[in-house]
Write a protein that holds these residues in place. Structure first.
Motif, PDB file in Angstrom:
ATOM      1  N   VAL A  61      -5.782   8.654  -3.297  1.00 10.88           N
ATOM      2  CA  VAL A  61      -7.183   8.419  -2.981  1.00 10.88           C
ATOM      3  C   VAL A  61      -7.615   9.381  -1.778  1.00 10.88           C
ATOM      4  N   SER A  62      -8.589  10.022  -2.044  1.00 10.94           N
ATOM      5  CA  SER A  62      -9.534  10.780  -1.130  1.00 10.94           C
ATOM      6  C   SER A  62     -10.868  10.491  -0.992  1.00 10.94           C
ATOM      7  N   ILE A  63     -11.465  10.632   0.253  1.00 10.08           N
ATOM      8  CA  ILE A  63     -12.818  10.208   0.326  1.00 10.08           C
ATOM      9  C   ILE A  63     -13.322  11.307   1.325  1.00 10.08           C
ATOM     10  N   PHE A  64     -14.637  11.598   1.444  1.00 12.43           N
ATOM     11  CA  PHE A  64     -15.348  12.498   2.403  1.00 12.43           C
ATOM     12  C   PHE A  64     -16.802  11.760   2.481  1.00 12.43           C
ATOM     13  N   GLU A  65     -17.654  12.422   2.845  1.00 13.40           N
ATOM     14  CA  GLU A  65     -19.062  11.920   3.005  1.00 13.40           C
ATOM     15  C   GLU A  65     -19.842  11.740   1.866  1.00 13.40           C
ATOM     16  N   GLY A  66     -19.977  10.651   1.278  1.00 15.36           N
ATOM     17  CA  GLY A  66     -20.788  10.149   0.103  1.00 15.36           C
ATOM     18  C   GLY A  66     -20.028  10.334  -1.401  1.00 15.36           C
ATOM     19  N   HIS A  67     -18.778  10.538  -1.327  1.00 13.86           N
ATOM     20  CA  HIS A  67     -17.991  10.557  -2.453  1.00 13.86           C
ATOM     21  C   HIS A  67     -16.534  10.227  -2.186  1.00 13.86           C
ATOM     22  N   ALA A  68     -15.829   9.860  -3.465  1.00 15.75           N
ATOM     23  CA  ALA A  68     -14.313   9.703  -3.397  1.00 15.75           C
ATOM     24  C   ALA A  68     -13.645  10.049  -4.609  1.00 15.75           C
ATOM     25  N   CYS A  69     -12.344  10.279  -4.676  1.00 16.10           N
ATOM     26  CA  CYS A  69     -11.756  10.768  -6.024  1.00 16.10           C
ATOM     27  C   CYS A  69     -10.278  10.036  -5.767  1.00 16.10           C
ATOM     28  N   VAL A  70      -9.993   9.655  -7.007  1.00 15.97           N
ATOM     29  CA  VAL A  70      -8.399   9.038  -7.103  1.00 15.97           C
ATOM     30  C   VAL A  70      -7.694   9.883  -8.146  1.00 15.97           C
ATOM     31  N   PHE A  89       0.854  -1.091  -0.005  1.00 16.45           N
ATOM     32  CA  PHE A  89       0.021   0.049   0.139  1.00 16.45           C
ATOM     33  C   PHE A  89       0.869   1.243   0.086  1.00 16.45           C
ATOM     34  N   THR A  90       0.533   2.356  -0.827  1.00 20.77           N
ATOM     35  CA  THR A  90       1.101   3.376  -0.943  1.00 20.77           C
ATOM     36  C   THR A  90       0.439   4.722  -0.259  1.00 20.77           C
ATOM     37  N   ARG A  91      -0.947   4.702  -0.378  1.00 22.35           N
ATOM     38  CA  ARG A  91      -1.716   5.792   0.021  1.00 22.35           C
ATOM     39  C   ARG A  91      -3.100   5.303   0.835  1.00 22.35           C
ATOM     40  N   VAL A  92      -3.483   6.135   1.883  1.00 13.35           N
ATOM     41  CA  VAL A  92      -4.857   5.737   2.696  1.00 13.35           C
ATOM     42  C   VAL A  92      -5.439   6.865   2.758  1.00 13.35           C
ATOM     43  N   ALA A  93      -6.828   6.781   2.617  1.00  8.44           N
ATOM     44  CA  ALA A  93      -7.803   8.029   3.059  1.00  8.44           C
ATOM     45  C   ALA A  93      -8.695   7.315   3.900  1.00  8.44           C
ATOM     46  N   ALA A  94      -9.082   8.233   4.952  1.00 11.60           N
ATOM     47  CA  ALA A  94     -10.100   7.941   6.015  1.00 11.60           C
ATOM     48  C   ALA A  94     -11.125   8.786   5.887  1.00 11.60           C
ATOM     49  N   GLY A  95     -12.381   8.240   5.774  1.00  6.25           N
ATOM     50  CA  GLY A  95     -13.316   9.297   5.508  1.00  6.25           C
ATOM     51  C   GLY A  95     -14.347   9.300   6.723  1.00  6.25           C
ATOM     52  N   SER A  96     -15.586   9.542   6.307  1.00  8.23           N
ATOM     53  CA  SER A  96     -16.621   9.592   7.457  1.00  8.23           C
ATOM     54  C   SER A  96     -16.977   8.225   7.943  1.00  8.23           C
ATOM     55  N   SER A  97     -17.388   7.188   7.308  1.00  6.46           N
ATOM     56  CA  SER A  97     -17.540   5.683   7.813  1.00  6.46           C
ATOM     57  C   SER A  97     -16.910   4.700   6.747  1.00  6.46           C
ATOM     58  N   GLY A 109     -16.086  -0.251   4.835  1.00  5.37           N
ATOM     59  CA  GLY A 109     -16.760   0.605   5.639  1.00  5.37           C
ATOM     60  C   GLY A 109     -17.999   0.757   4.861  1.00  5.37           C
ATOM     61  N   SER A 110     -19.022   1.073   5.682  1.00  7.92           N
ATOM     62  CA  SER A 110     -20.276   1.234   4.897  1.00  7.92           C
ATOM     63  C   SER A 110     -20.204   2.661   4.305  1.00  7.92           C
ATOM     64  N   GLY A 111     -19.514   3.697   4.220  1.00  6.79           N
ATOM     65  CA  GLY A 111     -19.269   4.778   3.555  1.00  6.79           C
ATOM     66  C   GLY A 111     -18.881   4.742   2.304  1.00  6.79           C
ATOM     67  N   SER A 112     -18.282   3.486   2.178  1.00  6.98           N
ATOM     68  CA  SER A 112     -17.741   3.292   0.724  1.00  6.98           C
ATOM     69  C   SER A 112     -18.781   3.046  -0.156  1.00  6.98           C
ATOM     70  N   MET A 113     -19.737   2.697   0.078  1.00  8.02           N
ATOM     71  CA  MET A 113     -20.974   2.443  -0.664  1.00  8.02           C
ATOM     72  C   MET A 113     -20.856   1.454  -1.871  1.00  8.02           C
ATOM     73  N   LEU A 114     -19.762   0.617  -1.384  1.00 12.65           N
ATOM     74  CA  LEU A 114     -19.364  -0.837  -2.340  1.00 12.65           C
ATOM     75  C   LEU A 114     -19.959  -1.985  -1.793  1.00 12.65           C
ATOM     76  N   THR A 126     -12.840   3.568   4.898  1.00 10.23           N
ATOM     77  CA  THR A 126     -11.259   3.700   4.724  1.00 10.23           C
ATOM     78  C   THR A 126     -11.011   3.109   3.568  1.00 10.23           C
ATOM     79  N   CYS A 127     -10.141   4.002   2.431  1.00 14.03           N
ATOM     80  CA  CYS A 127      -9.911   3.447   1.116  1.00 14.03           C
ATOM     81  C   CYS A 127      -8.272   3.452   1.259  1.00 14.03           C
ATOM     82  N   ALA A 128      -7.568   2.538   0.322  1.00 10.79           N
ATOM     83  CA  ALA A 128      -6.089   2.559   0.207  1.00 10.79           C
ATOM     84  C   ALA A 128      -5.670   2.252  -0.963  1.00 10.79           C
ATOM     85  N   VAL A 129      -4.683   2.770  -1.661  1.00 13.39           N
ATOM     86  CA  VAL A 129      -4.129   2.340  -2.900  1.00 13.39           C
ATOM     87  C   VAL A 129      -3.195   1.269  -2.801  1.00 13.39           C
ATOM     88  N   GLU A 130      -3.316   0.168  -3.372  1.00 15.09           N
ATOM     89  CA  GLU A 130      -2.288  -0.968  -3.636  1.00 15.09           C
ATOM     90  C   GLU A 130      -2.205  -1.348  -5.240  1.00 15.09           C
TER      91      GLU A 130
END
Length: 189
Positions: A180-189, A131-139, A153-158, A141-145
């Motif tokens: 990667v960057s995440i917040f409430e209800g959306h994410a960007c890479v 893993f090279t990057r991590v982002a913590a959001g509202s509910s 988490g439930s906030g990823s909506m996946l 967590t996403c990471a780049v690998e």
């Protein structure tokens, strides 16, 4: 953050403004700083992470602050990158082989089989790889690998309504992510 912002100066000093708790009463030489909902964390050149502010979900990484209200995140001394979410924070270890998180775990955002909080940096189960990057959001967590993005988490909506949000899921269609960057209800890479 929600009520404050922070930066690291050219002199590597943490500066925060906004909510009254936000200033770090710690020495200089920070590499990075991240603002959460009502707490902040700084990464120092030696790999240590220090957090300060509200600790109602153990988001400072330790159950007891020092005399200044600052906490060095328990069991984490080799971080290379940090992220602060609403009520939890995460880091990538210097060896890039682990993503660790602490704080709120009630929505599966730490991949843990618990429904409360984690008071020390704990490896996210299921996040395996380099893993090279991590982002913590509202509910979540996403990471780049390896260019791929994995989330828990439930906030990823996946995850579907009946799926366990603690199970890591790959974001479909992305194979060349750098960050990667995440917040409430959306994410960007």
């Amino acid at each position: 953050g929600y009520t404050h912002s922070c930066s690291v100066s050219d002199a590597r000093q943490v500066n925060c403004w906004g909510a009254p708790f936000s200033q770090l009463p710690a020495p200089p030489f920070a590499q990075d700083v991240r603002a959460g909902r009502d707490f902040s964390c700084a990464l120092f050149a030696n790999g240590y992470v220090t957090c300060w502010g509200n600790n109602d979900f153990n988001q400072l990484g330790s159950p007891k602050p020092d005399a200044r209200g600052v906490m060095v995140v328990s069991s984490l001394n080799e971080a290379s990158q940090i992220s602060a979410g609403a009520r939890h924070a995460c880091a990538v270890t210097a060896s890039s082989v682990a993503v660790v998180c602490w704080g709120d775990a009630s929505q599966g955002q730490q991949g843990e089989a618990i429904s409360s909080t984690v008071a020390q940096a704990t490896r996210v189960p299921g996040f395996k790889g380099w893993f090279t990057r991590v982002a913590a959001g509202s509910s979540s967590t996403c990471a780049v690998e390896g260019g791929r993005v994995w989330c828990v988490g439930s906030g990823s909506m996946l995850a579907g309504a009946l799926a366990d949000p603690r199970t890591p899921r790959q974001v479909p269609g992305i194979s060349d992510a750098l960050d990667v960057s995440i917040f409430e209800g959306h994410a960007c890479v």
